[in-house]
Design a protein around this motif. Structure first.
Motif, short mmCIF file in Angstrom:
data_model
loop_
_atom_site.label_atom_id
_atom_site.label_comp_id
_atom_site.label_asym_id
_atom_site.label_seq_id
_atom_site.Cartn_x
_atom_site.Cartn_y
_atom_site.Cartn_z
N TYR A 5 -5.09 3.24 6.63
CA TYR A 5 -3.66 2.94 6.73
C TYR A 5 -3.12 2.47 5.38
O TYR A 5 -2.07 2.91 4.93
CB TYR A 5 -3.42 1.88 7.79
CG TYR A 5 -2.02 1.30 7.74
CD1 TYR A 5 -0.95 2.02 8.23
CD2 TYR A 5 -1.79 0.05 7.17
CE1 TYR A 5 0.33 1.52 8.17
CE2 TYR A 5 -0.51 -0.46 7.11
CZ TYR A 5 0.54 0.28 7.61
OH TYR A 5 1.81 -0.23 7.53
N ASN A 6 -3.85 1.55 4.74
CA ASN A 6 -3.39 1.03 3.45
C ASN A 6 -3.26 2.14 2.42
O ASN A 6 -2.26 2.24 1.71
CB ASN A 6 -4.37 -0.03 2.95
CG ASN A 6 -3.87 -1.44 3.22
OD1 ASN A 6 -2.73 -1.63 3.62
ND2 ASN A 6 -4.71 -2.42 3.03
N ILE A 7 -4.29 2.99 2.32
CA ILE A 7 -4.26 4.05 1.32
C ILE A 7 -3.13 5.02 1.62
O ILE A 7 -2.40 5.45 0.72
CB ILE A 7 -5.62 4.80 1.30
CG1 ILE A 7 -6.75 3.86 0.85
CG2 ILE A 7 -5.55 6.02 0.40
CD1 ILE A 7 -6.60 3.36 -0.58
N ARG A 8 -2.96 5.36 2.88
CA ARG A 8 -1.93 6.33 3.27
C ARG A 8 -0.53 5.80 3.00
O ARG A 8 0.37 6.56 2.64
CB ARG A 8 -2.09 6.67 4.75
CG ARG A 8 -1.07 7.66 5.27
CD ARG A 8 -1.38 8.03 6.71
NE ARG A 8 -0.37 8.89 7.27
CZ ARG A 8 -0.44 9.42 8.48
NH1 ARG A 8 -1.49 9.17 9.24
NH2 ARG A 8 0.53 10.19 8.94
N SER A 9 -0.32 4.52 3.15
CA SER A 9 1.02 3.95 3.00
C SER A 9 1.39 3.66 1.55
O SER A 9 2.52 3.27 1.28
CB SER A 9 1.12 2.65 3.81
OG SER A 9 0.25 1.66 3.28
N LEU A 10 0.45 3.85 0.62
CA LEU A 10 0.70 3.53 -0.78
C LEU A 10 1.44 4.67 -1.49
O LEU A 10 1.25 5.84 -1.17
CB LEU A 10 -0.61 3.26 -1.51
CG LEU A 10 -1.39 2.01 -1.12
CD1 LEU A 10 -2.74 1.98 -1.85
CD2 LEU A 10 -0.60 0.76 -1.43
N PRO A 11 2.27 4.34 -2.48
CA PRO A 11 2.86 5.37 -3.33
C PRO A 11 1.76 6.09 -4.12
O PRO A 11 0.68 5.53 -4.33
CB PRO A 11 3.79 4.58 -4.27
CG PRO A 11 4.00 3.26 -3.59
CD PRO A 11 2.75 2.99 -2.82
N PRO A 12 2.00 7.33 -4.56
CA PRO A 12 0.97 8.09 -5.28
C PRO A 12 0.38 7.34 -6.48
O PRO A 12 -0.83 7.36 -6.70
CB PRO A 12 1.70 9.35 -5.72
CG PRO A 12 2.81 9.51 -4.71
CD PRO A 12 3.22 8.13 -4.35
N LEU A 13 1.24 6.67 -7.24
CA LEU A 13 0.75 5.95 -8.41
C LEU A 13 -0.13 4.77 -8.01
O LEU A 13 -1.13 4.46 -8.68
CB LEU A 13 1.94 5.46 -9.25
CG LEU A 13 1.61 4.93 -10.65
CD1 LEU A 13 0.91 6.00 -11.49
CD2 LEU A 13 2.87 4.47 -11.37
N ALA A 14 0.20 4.13 -6.91
CA ALA A 14 -0.61 3.00 -6.43
C ALA A 14 -1.99 3.49 -6.00
O ALA A 14 -3.00 2.80 -6.23
CB ALA A 14 0.10 2.31 -5.27
N LYS A 15 -2.06 4.65 -5.36
CA LYS A 15 -3.36 5.21 -4.99
C LYS A 15 -4.22 5.45 -6.22
O LYS A 15 -5.43 5.21 -6.23
CB LYS A 15 -3.16 6.53 -4.23
CG LYS A 15 -2.41 6.39 -2.91
CD LYS A 15 -2.18 7.74 -2.27
CE LYS A 15 -1.35 7.61 -0.99
NZ LYS A 15 -1.06 8.93 -0.38
N LYS A 16 -3.57 5.91 -7.29
CA LYS A 16 -4.30 6.17 -8.54
C LYS A 16 -4.86 4.87 -9.11
O LYS A 16 -6.01 4.82 -9.58
CB LYS A 16 -3.35 6.82 -9.55
CG LYS A 16 -3.97 7.16 -10.91
CD LYS A 16 -2.95 7.90 -11.76
CE LYS A 16 -3.55 8.29 -13.11
NZ LYS A 16 -3.88 7.14 -13.95
#
Length: 441
Positions: A17-28
């Motif tokens: 859930y956390n990863i999915r809800s993050l903006p693309p840059l935040a995932k990076k």
């Protein structure tokens, strides 16, 4: 959703859930810092993005801090630093290396027959949700009450309705704000209350959250076998079916549940506009209000506001199957203000629920109407009532002036007439003035 860093275990569902809800840059950023065990300076983090991406960088970092994925600190030079939440970091490393729990598989089509179409499923979810909201704010107007326990319903109502003695429940200021929310925000409000009350019902909150997040990743319209659920999860599914998050169906041999759009909304950001309510209100410059809707909830909300004196629509002039016509009046607004509703909240309600034909118009609500609503509110705020004590018949001018000085010392002198030797003081300083006068005798 926030989770404290002291939690010892992050479930696979929570990580997903956390990863999915993050903006693309935040995932990076998460992946880049996955194997970094030391604090990273904020200035160094800024170098990971091009200058034109500064705004996206701030959004990404703020989101990571909000979710407690990033832990913010200050180093010896009083500069900000960031580090991955250690527990989250270890859990994500383990998930990537060893793999996580396999997602629940849907049932084959040869077993599940006559599944509802996506359109039918959405209509079902909307009907259930509106019926629940109607039962929540106006129980007496529900034709077929949902099978929700009275104790659980009271949990949902405790901040939305107020009741004195034998009077009918009244919508609170928080209740009015709740009605202004879009469907996604309303859903999260109810789910938050449902989770916060879990311990009182003997339910493990962590297990409840994990299952709710898992449910949000299921496919809309797909059927999932109820027999794969634990007894705890089956009870939760029954509650969620009443809210419209899932639809239950019984086959010849198997039973299954079908997630609706409301269930998948649990994995969306509150800022997502895809689930916002369809507007239905048109306000004209002559203060007439037209509510185009076949929804009984919309009708009852308008009637509830009117009957409680907390709505801008004071009288229903006539009603058709898909139209209610009313008018904004000074009297109804005064009732709304007395119940704690502000002019801005009423204006916001009219704007947020504006019919699509006028929603794109600027302004969507005529300025003369919004200005008048604010003026009527200002009329009530011109006079402020303060409890006070009135003094007269002083034995001498010296005693009168001494009493005035005493009240001034306590910042409680509201008014004085030196010629007639009359004065008014605040209630909270009455005791001090009275003691002063007694000493003068």
């Amino acid at each position: 959703m926030k989770m404290d860093s002291s939690v010892k275990l992050f479930s696979d569902t929570y990580i997903s859930y956390n990863i999915r809800s993050l903006p693309p840059l935040a995932k990076k950023y998460v992946l880049q810092m996955l194997h970094i065990d030391v604090q990273v300076a904020a200035k160094l983090l800024e170098e990971w993005v091009l200058p034109d991406g500064a705004s996206k960088h701030r959004v990404a970092v703020d989101r990571l801090v909000q979710l407690r994925v990033f832990l913010e600190a200050v180093d010896r030079k009083n500069e900000k630093t960031y580090k991955l939440n250690t527990t989250f970091q270890r859990s994500l490393q383990k998930l990537l290396v060893q793999g996580g729990t396999l997602p629940r598989e849907s049932m084959p089509s040869n077993i599940t027959v006559r599944l509802p179409t996506l359109e039918d499923l959405e209509a079902y979810a909307l009907q259930q949700w509106e019926c629940f909201l109607l039962q929540l704010i106006s129980p007496s107007h529900v034709e077929k009450p949902l099978n929700i326990s009275s104790s659980l319903m009271k949990v949902f109502q405790r901040r939305l309705l107020s009741q004195r003695d034998k009077e009918a429940p009244k919508l609170t200021e928080s209740g009015f704000q709740f009605l202004l929310m879009d469907t996604n925000a309303q859903l999260w409000y109810i789910i938050r209350e449902y989770i916060s009350n879990s311990e009182e019902r003997g339910v493990d909150a962590a297990e409840l959250i994990s299952f709710m997040l898992e449910l949000s990743f299921h496919v809309i319209g797909e059927a999932y076998n109820i027999n794969t659920l634990t007894d705890f999860q089956r009870n939760i599914v029954k509650d969620l079916a009443d809210l419209g998050l899932v639809k239950l169906q019984q086959g010849r041999k198997e039973s299954w549940f079908i997630p609706t759009k409301l269930a998948t909304n649990l994995s969306m950001s509150l800022a997502d506009s895809s689930s916002r309510k369809q507007g239905f209100v048109v306000v004209e410059t002559n203060f007439r209000v037209y509510a185009y809707s076949t929804s009984k909830l919309h009708c009852e909300i308008l009637r509830l506001f009117s009957s409680l004196g907390t709505c801008d629509v004071s009288r229903v002039e006539y009603q058709l199957p898909n139209l209610i016509v009313g008018a904004i009046t000074k009297e109804s607004l005064y009732n709304a203000f007395e119940n704690g509703i502000t002019a801005e909240q009423i204006i916001s309600f009219l704007q947020q629920n504006a019919h699509p034909r006028v929603a794109e118009r600027i302004p969507s609500v005529p300025e003369n109407v919004t200005d008048q609503i604010r003026l009527w509110e200002g009329d009530l705020n011109r006079v402020e009532m303060t409890e006070a004590y009135y003094y007269d018949e002083f034995p001498s001018r010296d005693v009168f002036e001494g009493a005035c000085d005493c009240a001034r010392e306590w910042n409680g002198l509201l008014w004085e007439d030196s010629k007639k030797m009359h004065m008014v003081v605040k209630t909270e300083v009455h005791t001090y003035v009275r003691d002063f006068l007694r000493r003068q005798k």
